[in-house]
Structure formats: structure tokens, C-alpha cells
Design an enzyme around this catalytic site. Structure first.
Site, PDB file in Angstrom:
ATOM      1  N   THR A 100      38.846  35.699  32.712  1.00 62.37           N
ATOM      2  CA  THR A 100      38.009  36.718  31.830  1.00 62.37           C
ATOM      3  C   THR A 100      39.160  38.015  31.890  1.00 62.37           C
ATOM      4  OG1 THR A 100      37.104  37.698  33.458  1.00 62.37           O
ATOM      5  CG2 THR A 100      36.289  36.362  31.925  1.00 62.37           C
ATOM      6  N   LYS A 124      37.803  33.655  40.455  1.00 59.35           N
ATOM      7  CA  LYS A 124      38.070  34.332  38.844  1.00 59.35           C
ATOM      8  C   LYS A 124      37.715  35.380  39.240  1.00 59.35           C
ATOM      9  CE  LYS A 124      36.412  35.741  35.750  1.00 59.35           C
ATOM     10  NZ  LYS A 124      35.501  36.990  35.138  1.00 59.35           N
ATOM     11  N   THR A 183      31.190  35.375  45.242  1.00 60.99           N
ATOM     12  CA  THR A 183      31.786  36.264  44.505  1.00 60.99           C
ATOM     13  C   THR A 183      31.663  36.413  43.248  1.00 60.99           C
ATOM     14  OG1 THR A 183      34.657  35.908  44.024  1.00 60.99           O
ATOM     15  CG2 THR A 183      33.476  33.820  44.020  1.00 60.99           C
ATOM     16  N   SER A 189      37.485  46.445  23.620  1.00 61.32           N
ATOM     17  CA  SER A 189      37.569  46.022  22.188  1.00 61.32           C
ATOM     18  C   SER A 189      38.809  44.554  22.039  1.00 61.32           C
ATOM     19  CB  SER A 189      38.182  47.560  22.185  1.00 61.32           C
ATOM     20  OG  SER A 189      39.554  47.657  23.846  1.00 61.32           O
TER      21      SER A 189
END
Lengths: 409, 409
Positions: free
Chosen positions: A156, A182, A193, A409
Site C-alpha cells: 500500500t 507489507k 503484522t 488523496s
């Protein structure tokens, strides 16, 4: 810029027989992103997992827990980024189940044999139609060699994919271990995690797997923190395909069991530390080691107080040896009978504080030298027992604020 | 830029008969700064205080506790900025005592009748000679009208002085109340604020003062947080000079006692909230109200989890209604039997989440409208009881990082 971390080289990641991985662009939140990953597991693969302790756990976490508990075996996992399917109530649960049903239908297995994982924005409805539409391409892409693609597919705000492998000789055979993770932000795993997937082809008694995955999480993902926020979606999954041809491991405290555990832990720690090295805005990797406590719990409590202090973290960012901030964090960590006159503080090899006060031999330039490094060990001696514990964290920079002020955004 | 806070107007601060204040530039850390303040208290003034719970409490905190416990009356207080005299061991204690002795000699009182306070950098030796050299000028400056100067004299990274007054008619007389505070960073008071001094000329039985100062701290300074760091030096002192001519208050639960407490609490809350409004880098003032808990403790626990989350605080900074981050913080606040389907979330009047999921009627533009305000109330309904609690905090901006990365330079 991640701290002493580079992207994995795909050709150096070891395939794990029985695990095929496919990745595609499903447009979950934005176009042209690898955002949908499937793990296809051969029949007979053993799977165990640990999940977030957040009471607001996401819908996929609830469904994965249910499906593991059903005990009908796991034949596939489906992971989307862009949407966490958390804070979504009953509708979110329905969408997580629908994702499993869509993949089960494609594979000709039962929905209860699928584990779903989601990561991304909270409190938005999961676009399950777009995920279902992407599944055929992900399945068609599946290969044992695709660990590197999977590491990219689950990112991400990570700036680099995270994947590591190890090979170890156990019970007369070479065993492969490969994992991916990740992270980036909202990271103080409390049991597991963000997302971590670790696989081995070792043969091991399936009933050992759940205990093993807990131990591995305790020694790796549960020792890292970025901002103290425990995500709603944290999950760590261990897969064993039993295909390596080793004499099956029947006890974790056997020689073979210990060798496998050590090799798995090595990869799990690299995966966990990689999350910190690539923490949002991180410029430094900091090991906080607390020794001399009465219990390892109180050592960890002190280590986390230091690792979570915004004042300590900004001082590391500035390379400013404003080390009193560390002592202050030790003081408010919650050990109510702590005697400050028993406390020593080291920064790498530099002895900063002695018996709760500044070490007369301490020179600011020595502290400054260590603070400028990209890898720093803070060592606190509590002087009240023999226990110790270690936590890994990063500093707190302008970029952390920028990233988290702009994330949606 | 502080949030809806302006500098006090000196002429609007009420003098408290029996309390004279003097300020000077002693060059404690840097030249040309008002960094040394003395409070001179008429004989018979009652004084009580609460202090940091940090186990690494500073030397002046230890000495102030001792001197209050000695019960020989307090005739003066001495406050320096620029140096916290914390993490300084036995030498720090000696320097705090030497400061008291120097002031006692000037005033012709006993050292045990002096309370010392320090704020500033940790783990540096207190320059007690420069402080002693500055005392005559501070004493010569002492006037009852100098509350505004005192508010300036105790500032560190504060951008504005903080001082408030109130007047209330009690027991046939007009009672004056004036207080000052300083804050800025390392703020999660755990019993008291950074530094807060509150005085009244009300006549009140001296034995009521210690309980009163605790109650006031609980309702004001112990309800604010900036970064979750609890300072080594937090102190909050209440003085009563008994000079107002009111019928002496002999019980806090009498009409007069309640009236005085309410007036004192009003000023204490303004002082505490002013610390948040002027929090390092703050751009927004946020009230976190948690209702429907089983106990007020668990409500406060949830409120602090929200108020400390860097992800929540950066979302406020960005005016981004990324409100799932608030739900995530509720989930990891530590209530182990929390049922997420019982939880509602409001942002001011906007109903964001209902029964743990997004409110179908919630529109992003409504959340956006509230997030752009400089004053925001987050209201969480836990749906499991009748208790409630409130915490005040600010957002987390680039400037917080800048200020704390540069504080010592």
C-alpha cells in the site's frame, strides 16, 4: 527512503513446492495497480495464522478466523489492497464472504477453504464485483516463481516490496522457506503484522503449526512498532506444504524442529524488520533493548514507551542526542516502583547515563556520532532483575506527517 | 499559530493579595530571555501541589515534594526555564537544594519554605550560580500586578503566555483567582500539568487544599494531552492567601466550597486547554468525548487512544475525514470485551458510524465540513454503560516535527 533495505531480486526468492501465486490489476481503488493477489495451495497444505487483537478487527479477519477454525483445509487465499473492509459492519462481512465464494467457484473448492485478506482505507464498502472480475486473471497468472510479484501485489504505502528466502537442511532434505510482508503505517502489531505470509515445503505435523506461528509472531512481528497504532487487519499466515521430502518433524523441541523454527524465525524477523526499515517516513532503524528488568513484560513495556515517544522519535530524526527524552520515557513507562538511581543508558557503545544521572565521562560529540548513524541501538539497564526484551522501531520525520496527511488523496 | 488563543491582557489579570511575583533574565541557557521567576508569598499562605507520576521525576519535583511534606509553610517559589534539572542524579538534587538556599538567604526564611521548579532541557547540569546571581533582580521586581510577566517568565516552546483570572462572590466577599501555565510539548500530564500555578485570596481551611488541588488537576490538566509524553517536571500548585475577607470555607461540599471549586476549576480548565491550543504545531483543538462506557476509566482509556494516535492526529491536521482511523483506535484501546457492533461515532453533529459500520446516511462532504473547523468534537458511544469522560487534544502537524527536531539547537 527505506533504511538499508532494497527490493528483493525475484530470481533469488525460492519457490515453495505446492504454493502458486498470481497477481493482477483489479482496479479496487485506483487503476493500473497490482492490487489483487491469490495464493493457490496444493491439497494437503497445512495453514495456521495469527490475527490482530484490535477489537475493531476487519471483516476479512473475522472470516479468516472462522474458516481456519472450520478445519476443512485451506486451498487458497485472496488479498486485495486499496480497501481494508474494516469498520463496515454486517455488510462488510457479507462482502468478505462473497469474495471467498467467487474464488471458490472458480477453483471448484468450498468457500470455507478460502482465507480473505484486505488492506487499505477503512470504512469504505469493498468493491467485491471488481475483485470477482479480477480473479480469473489472477488465477491464470499463478506460478510458484511469483513471490516477488506477490510482494508487490500486497503493497500500500510501502515504498519497496518485502520478500526473503532461506534454505536449510533438515531431516535429510533441503527445505525452502519464503515469505512476504507489507507494512508502512498503523503499525504496532499486537499478535501479528499488517500482512505477512510465510511458506515452507518442510514436512511437519500439522498440529504443530498453530503454536509455531504464534512463536514466530512473538519473536518477529510482535517486536516492531512504527506509530503505536494497531491495525484492524493485521494477519500473519504460515503455510507448510510437506513437499520437501524431509523426515517429518513431529516435535518443535527436536533438533529438526529447532532448526526449522530458527530458519523460519530468521525470515520472519527480516520481514518484520523490513516493515520498520520501510516505515512511513523512516530515516533510521532503531533497536531498543531493555535489560535488567524483573520480567520480560516490563522490559517490553519500557521498550515500547521509548519506541512510541514522539519526542524520542523526532530527536532521532534530527540526529540530536537529546537523550533525556529517553530517560523521561523510561520514567513514564508504567513501572510504578522503578528506582531511577538504578538506571543506565547506552547509545550503541556510548555510556550516556549512569545511575539515573548523566555519565560524567559522556561527551556530547560521542552521542552525536551515534545519532547520525542510520542504525542505532538504544540499551537501557533497569538494574532490578535478569529479564530483557527488544523492540525495533524507526524515527519520526516530516515525511510521516506528509504521508499520513495525504494517504487518501 | 495557537488555536483560538490570544495573549492575556495584563491589566485584566486580577492581583491576588499576598502573592507578589518578580521576573528577570538570568541567562540560564540563553541570554536576553525572561527565564527566572519568583513567587513571594505572605506569611500564612496555604500551598498544596500535585506532581508528575513519571518515575524519572526531576530533582526540583523531589525537593518540592519534600518541602511541602515538611509542613513548615511555603514563603516563596523559584522557577527557571532553559534547564529541567532532570536526569541529573544526586548532583541535580544538590543543585535544586542550593537554589532554595540562595533564595532563602535573600528572603530571611528557611530553605524548606521554598519550592523550586525547573523546565527545559533534560540531563544538563543546572547553572545554579547564574540562577543565584539573578535572584536579587527577580526579588526587586516583585509586585502583585506581575502575573502577566510571570506567564511570560515560565514559557519554553510556548508561543503565547497563558494566564486567566476569575472573580466570584463567596461568603460575603469578592474572591480573586488568577493562574498561569506553560506547556507546548511532552504533554500528557499524569496528575498535573507541565507547570501550573493558581492562586486565590479566598479564606479556606488549609487542610482542604491538598484534596482540592487533586480534584482540580483531575478535571483540568489530567484531561489534556499533546503527544502522550509525560514530562519529568509536571507540577501544579494551588495557593490560598486567605485575604479576601470571606467567611472561611470549612468544607468543599458546602455552598461556598462548591462555588470556590467551580471558579477555580474554570480557570484551571482554561489554563489546561490553553496548553493544548498552544501545543507544539497545533492547528486544531479537539475535544474527545467518550460516552456509554461501563466505567469512566475505560472511557478515558478510549479517549486517550484516539487522542494519542498519530494517524488520527495527522488526519485532523489534513482535514481529511479518514474516520476509520478513529474506529481503529477505539478497537485497540484495550477494552478486551468490546463489541464493535455497539459503537457509534459522531463528528460534532455528523453521525458517521452506526453499530460499528458506516452510517448509510453519512456523506463525506459533511465529515469534510467538520474536519475543516479549528474546533472539533469527536463523540464515541460505546453502548455498554452510562459512564463518560472527556479529553482535550490537538492535531499533529509538520511543525510538531520541526519544533521537536530543533528544540535544542
Amino acid at each position: 527512503m527505506p533504511v538499508n533495505l532494497s527490493a528483493p531480486v525475484a530470481s533469488e526468492l525460492l519457490p515453495v513446492a505446492g504454493v502458486r501465486i498470481g497477481v493482477t490489476e483489479a482496479g479496487v481503488r485506483k487503476a493500473n495497480r497490482k492490487d489483487l493477489t491469490v495464493f493457490l495451495l496444493d491439497e494437503g497444505t497445512s495453514v495456521a495464522g495469527v490475527f490482530t487483537q484490535n477489537r475493531f478487527c476487519a471483516a476479512p479477519v473475522q472470516v479468516s478466523r472462522e474458516h481456519l477454525a472450520a478445519g476443512q483445509g485451506v486451498r487458497a487465499m485472496v488479498i486485495n489492497t486499496g480497501n481494508a473492509n474494516a469498520g463496515t459492519g454486517a455488510d462488510g462481512l457479507a462482502r468478505a464472504r462473497a469474495t471467498c465464494e467467487a474464488l471458490a467457484a472458480q477453483l471448484g473448492v468450498a468457500a470455507v477453504q478460502i482465507l480473505p485478506f484486505s488492506t487499505g482505507v477503512i470504512m469504505e464498502p469493498l468493491p467485491v464485483e471488481r475483485i470477482a472480475a479480477g480473479l480469473p486473471a489472477a488465477i491464470a497468472d499463478a506460478q510458484t516463481a511469483h513471490w516477488g510479484r506477490a510482494a508487490e501485489g500486497i503493497m500500500t504505502t510501502d515504498t519497496l516490496p518485502k520478500a526473503f528466502s532461506a534454505q536449510v537442511r533438515i531431516g535429510g532434505a533441503v527445505v525452502n522457506i519464503t515469505g512476504i510482508s507489507k507494512g508502512a503505517g498503523m503499525i504496532r502489531p499486537n499478535m501479528a503484522t499488517m500482512l505477512g505470509f510465510l511458506a515452507t515445503d518442510a514436512a511437519i505435523a500439522p498440529e504443530l503449526l498453530q503454536g509455531l506461528v504464534r512463536e514466530l509472531a512473538e519473536g518477529s512481528f510482535n517486536r516492531v512498532t512504527i506509530d503505536g497504532d494497531t491495525s484492524t487487519n493485521d494477519s500473519f499466515v504460515l503455510m507448510a506444504t510437506h513437499r520437501a521430502g524431509n523426515a517429518p518433524i513431529t516435535a518443535l523441541d527436536s533438533d529438526d524442529g529447532r532448526a526449522l523454527k530458527a530458519a523460519l524465525l530468521g525470515v520472519a524477523q527480516k520481514l518484520a524488520q523490513a516493515i520498520v526499515r520501510d516505515g512511513e517516513g523512516a530515516t533510521k532503524f532503531i533497536t531498543v533493548r531493555v535489560e535488567g528488568g524483573k520480567t520480560s513484560e516490563e522490559c517490553r513495556q519500557v521498550a515500547y514507551a521509548i519506541a512510541h515517544s514522539p519526542l524520542v522519535k523526532t530527536a532521532f530524526y534530527a540526529s540530536d542526542p537529546n537523550l533525556g527524552r529517553i530517560l523521561a520515557a523510561v520514567g513514564y513507562a508504567g513501572i510504578t516502583d522503578l528506582d531511577q538511581t538504578g538506571i543506565d543508558l547506552y547509545l550503541d557503545d556510548v555510556h550516556v547515563a549512569v545511575q539515573g544521572g548523566r555519565n560524567p565521562a559522556y561527551r556530547e560529540e560521542d552521542g552525536q556520532r551515534v545519532m547520525k548513524q542510520s542504525e542505532i541501538t538504544v540499551r537501557v539497564l533497569l538494574g532490578r532483575g535478569d529479564a530483557q526484551d527488544t523492540v525495533w522501531t524507526c524515527d519520526f520525520s516530516h515525511d510521516y506527517v506528509t504521508i499520513n496527511a495525504d494517504y487518501r488523496s
